[in-house]
Design an enzyme around this catalytic site. Structure first.
Site, PDB file in Angstrom:
ATOM      1  N   ASN A   1     -50.831  17.137  11.025  1.00 46.38           N
ATOM      2  CA  ASN A   1     -49.810  16.296  11.659  1.00 46.38           C
ATOM      3  C   ASN A   1     -48.464  17.010  11.527  1.00 46.38           C
ATOM      4  OD1 ASN A   1     -48.171  14.312  12.625  1.00 46.38           O
ATOM      5  ND2 ASN A   1     -48.455  12.903  10.894  1.00 46.38           N
TER       6      ASN A   1
ATOM      7  N   LYS B   1     -45.708  16.336  12.860  1.00 45.34           N
ATOM      8  CA  LYS B   1     -44.574  15.394  12.933  1.00 45.34           C
ATOM      9  C   LYS B   1     -43.488  15.950  13.858  1.00 45.34           C
ATOM     10  CE  LYS B   1     -45.960  13.714   8.457  1.00 45.34           C
ATOM     11  NZ  LYS B   1     -45.680  12.898   7.333  1.00 45.34           N
TER      12      LYS B   1
ATOM     13  N   HIS C   1     -49.391   5.221  12.273  1.00 43.10           N
ATOM     14  CA  HIS C   1     -48.935   6.018  11.116  1.00 43.10           C
ATOM     15  C   HIS C   1     -47.825   5.240  10.398  1.00 43.10           C
ATOM     16  CE1 HIS C   1     -47.108   9.217   8.777  1.00 43.10           C
ATOM     17  NE2 HIS C   1     -48.245   9.863   8.905  1.00 43.10           N
TER      18      HIS C   1
ATOM     19  N   GLU D   1     -45.091   6.090   9.241  1.00 41.20           N
ATOM     20  CA  GLU D   1     -43.720   6.379   9.709  1.00 41.20           C
ATOM     21  C   GLU D   1     -43.414   5.580  10.979  1.00 41.20           C
ATOM     22  OE1 GLU D   1     -44.148  10.652   9.627  1.00 41.20           O
ATOM     23  OE2 GLU D   1     -44.163  10.556   7.441  1.00 41.20           O
TER      24      GLU D   1
ATOM     25  N   GLU E   1     -54.122   6.129   4.022  1.00 43.81           N
ATOM     26  CA  GLU E   1     -52.880   6.787   3.658  1.00 43.81           C
ATOM     27  C   GLU E   1     -51.977   5.839   2.888  1.00 43.81           C
ATOM     28  OE1 GLU E   1     -51.089   8.967   6.782  1.00 43.81           O
ATOM     29  OE2 GLU E   1     -53.013   9.873   7.246  1.00 43.81           O
TER      30      GLU E   1
ATOM     31  N   GLY F   1     -45.491  12.240   1.889  1.00 44.95           N
ATOM     32  CA  GLY F   1     -44.287  13.046   1.757  1.00 44.95           C
ATOM     33  C   GLY F   1     -43.630  12.968   0.387  1.00 44.95           C
TER      34      GLY F   1
ATOM     35  N   SER G   1     -49.588  13.726   0.974  1.00 44.27           N
ATOM     36  CA  SER G   1     -49.295  14.801   0.004  1.00 44.27           C
ATOM     37  C   SER G   1     -50.487  15.716  -0.293  1.00 44.27           C
ATOM     38  CB  SER G   1     -48.740  14.219  -1.304  1.00 44.27           C
ATOM     39  OG  SER G   1     -47.495  13.604  -1.070  1.00 44.27           O
TER      40      SER G   1
END
Ligand code: PGA
Length: 235
Positions: free
Chosen positions: A8, A10, A88, A90, A156, A162, A198
């Site tokens: 990914n 991003k 996701h 985010e 996740e 992150g 991560s």
């Protein structure tokens, strides 16, 4: 069966960098893995005939219309793209996507023969009741979907994305099994379940070896092609 790795990328890499990325990653074959690349949407066309299947990082739930800034499942399909990340964290946290919208996006993918890669996971303050949170999220995100042909779920934990923090292997294993059980109950079938959050050179091998896990979704560690290539070569 090969394990799956989804990169990914991003909102990273400019035009020259993505071309370099393609060159470096394309110079190697990862025969023991099914590698998929999720670039920023402006590069989807550039990667559509690439060595590895391409994944959209997001999409909207309508086929067309006045939705400035969005891309549709129909447009993705017309480019020959068969995968899209949906929900996701985010998107949920920064762009306020709720479970209802995520569910509509899953439906739009299935309608257009795009495999949704549905991301679910608990927040830091929900850690104690993570199983309940995951069960409820899955129920809401798949509400009204009587059958799912192809679906990938990525577990996740929001607190692991992150941050450099990851759950221990046993916790990942339990959650992967929980998700697989829930999906068997709902659809009487097995779905692929990945882990994301991560993942790096140090922990990737041990995560990939967890019982029942079908692969990983990699964010930050996938954006430097030299590092990423090395990470995958060591698996
Ligand atoms: P990360 O991102 O690997 O940078 O934590 C994971 C993700 O995008 O889900």
């Amino acid at each position: 069966m090969n394990k799956i790795v989804i990169a990914n990328l991003k909102m990273n890499l400019d035009y020259d960098e993505i071309k370099e990325y393609m060159k470096v990653m394309g110079s190697h074959s990862f025969e023991h893995l099914d590698l998929l690349i999720a670039p920023t949407s402006i590069y989807l066309d550039l990667l559509k005939d690439y060595k590895y299947p391409v994944v959209a990082q997001n999409l909207y739930c309508q086929d067309s219309g006045s939705f400035t800034g969005e891309i549709s499942p129909k447009q993705l399909k017309s480019l020959g793209i068969h995968y899209a990340i949906v929900g996701h964290s985010e998107r949920r946290n920064i762009f306020f996507e709720n479970d209802m919208l995520v569910c509509q996006k899953v439906k739009a993918c299935l309608k257009n023969n795009i495999v949704p890669i549905l991301c679910i996971g608990e927040r830091l303050e929900e850690q104690e009741r993570a199983d309940i949170v995951i069960t409820e999220q899955l129920t809401r995100n798949l509400d009204g979907i009587p059958d799912c042909k192809d679906l990938i779920i990525s577990y996740e934990p929001v607190w692991a994305i992150g941050t450099g923090l990851i759950p221990n292997d046993n916790d990942i294993k339990d959650r992967v099994q929980l998700i697989k059980d829930l999906m068997r109950q709902k659809y009487q079938k097995d779905v692929f379940v990945l882990y994301g959050g991560s993942v790096n050179k140090e922990n990737c091998k041990s995560i990939m070896n967890i019982d029942d896990i079908d692969g990983v979704l990699v964010g930050s560690s996938s954006k430097d092609p030299i590092y990423f290539k090395e990470m995958l070569s060591n698996l």
